[in-house]
Scaffold this active site. Structure first.
Site, short mmCIF file in Angstrom:
data_model
loop_
_atom_site.label_atom_id
_atom_site.label_comp_id
_atom_site.label_asym_id
_atom_site.label_seq_id
_atom_site.Cartn_x
_atom_site.Cartn_y
_atom_site.Cartn_z
N GLU A 190 58.23 42.35 49.09
CA GLU A 190 56.94 41.67 48.98
C GLU A 190 56.62 40.89 50.24
OE1 GLU A 190 54.67 42.15 46.93
OE2 GLU A 190 55.77 43.37 45.50
N TYR B 140 50.80 34.78 44.86
CA TYR B 140 50.97 36.22 44.70
C TYR B 140 52.45 36.61 44.64
CZ TYR B 140 51.82 41.00 45.75
OH TYR B 140 52.34 42.26 45.68
N ASP C 67 47.07 41.41 44.46
CA ASP C 67 47.11 41.65 45.89
C ASP C 67 45.80 42.29 46.31
OD1 ASP C 67 47.28 44.36 45.16
OD2 ASP C 67 48.71 44.80 46.76
N CYS D 28 42.02 54.48 45.23
CA CYS D 28 40.88 53.58 45.41
C CYS D 28 41.05 52.78 46.70
CB CYS D 28 40.77 52.65 44.19
SG CYS D 28 39.21 51.76 44.08
N CYS E 118 37.30 59.16 44.43
CA CYS E 118 36.88 58.99 43.04
C CYS E 118 37.18 60.22 42.20
CB CYS E 118 35.40 58.65 42.98
SG CYS E 118 34.98 57.07 43.78
N CYS F 280 40.52 59.79 40.56
CA CYS F 280 40.77 58.51 39.89
C CYS F 280 40.81 58.71 38.37
CB CYS F 280 39.67 57.51 40.25
SG CYS F 280 39.87 55.92 39.40
N CYS G 206 34.26 53.47 35.84
CA CYS G 206 34.14 52.59 37.01
C CYS G 206 32.69 52.14 37.22
CB CYS G 206 34.65 53.32 38.25
SG CYS G 206 34.47 52.36 39.77
#
Length: 302
Positions: free
Chosen positions: A43, A126, A144, A199, A206, A209, A215
């Protein structure tokens, strides 16, 4: 959460989690045996840095410092040296500081409690949520850049989220979070992966997705972003570039470095001096005498 929202959330959970199960990348910090320290290191490294650049540094780091105690035993300058060219090297100092605190406060074990994680130096909202969720399988909203972009498009119909995380974004993330902690932990990384692979910021796919039919941004015709200007990631000629060149000289040797060697890497003296002063102020470079510098903390422990 009203009934309609609950039904919609259940559909999103099913579709995105199924997509993740079929498409998730195999990454070392996602392995069952990786552990909380591995997740924390990843991270820190992944902040503003793509996975492909992180992977080789992560592997070397974990081989050398497989535990917080191993890292804390070395001086912070060694963390800066090993960071190499990942960028934003203050992250290396913060990770070293977090490892030291883990040893001093938690007997060398990454804490499981979210508040204790948040209290570690260098660990923000985060990172605390990510470690608690991904490593300890707790129920936390993990926001994030990728997650924020997916939710901005999917829920709010905006191409990009606001510059800084807002209370409204946190509410949306909390409302969509599955109630079962284990499922919530997988949901967080699944939405993140969707943002990283499908995305994306520049070229969203798309057609691939799993929730394109739901969406709001796509259904509105993918309207262009109309918010405040988004800053580009310029580098050439900036103080960041100069700082990187100065640090490269210091990383290349375990000896102290005279000013003349640093002067040779950048011709403009005012910018060079400003960059060096900034490195010293940030704790990334340590003056050891007039015109002599080294990475912080001196030589590594034998």
């Amino acid at each position: 959460m009203n009934t309609n929202t609950a039904v919609r959330s259940a559909d999103l959970h099913r579709e995105i989690l199924a997509w993740y199960a079929a498409n998730a990348r195999e990454l070392p910090w996602r392995e069952p045996e990786a552990g909380a320290w591995a997740v924390m290191v990843s991270e820190f490294m992944l902040q503003q840095t793509p996975v492909k650049r992180v992977l080789p540094r992560y592997a070397d780091w974990m081989e050398r410092w497989p535990t917080p105690a191993a890292l804390a035993a070395d001086p912070p300058g060694e963390a800066v040296r090993a960071w190499e060219r990942l960028g934003y090297p203050r992250r290396a100092l913060r990770l070293h500081a977090a490892a030291t605190a883990i040893v001093e406060r938690h007997d060398g074990r990454v804490p499981t409690d979210h508040a204790e994680l948040l209290a570690l130096p260098g660990v923000g909202e985060y990172t605390a949520a990510a470690v608690a969720s991904f490593a300890h399988r707790q129920r936390h909203a993990v926001l994030d850049t990728n997650v924020r972009r997916v939710l901005a498009r999917l829920v709010d119909g905006n191409e990009f989220p606001p510059t800084a995380t807002t209370a409204a974004e946190r509410r949306t993330a909390a409302e969509l979070l599955p109630s079962v902690p284990e499922t919530a932990a997988t949901w967080g990384v699944a939405v993140m992966e969707l943002g990283a692979l499908v995305c994306t910021a520049r070229s969203p796919e798309c057609g691939h997705c799993p929730v394109a039919a739901r969406c709001a941004w796509r259904l509105a015709g993918r309207p262009a972003y109309s918010g405040p200007p988004r800053r580009g990631q310029t580098y050439a000629g900036t103080d960041r570039q100069v700082r990187g060149k100065l640090l490269a000289v210091l990383r290349a040797t375990r000896s102290e470095v005279p000013q003349a060697e640093l002067d040779a890497v950048w011709p403009e003296p005012v910018q060079r001096a400003r960059a060096l002063d900034g490195l010293v102020a940030d704790g990334l470079v340590e003056p050891v005498g007039p015109g002599v510098y080294r990475l912080p903390g001196g030589p590594p422990v034998p």
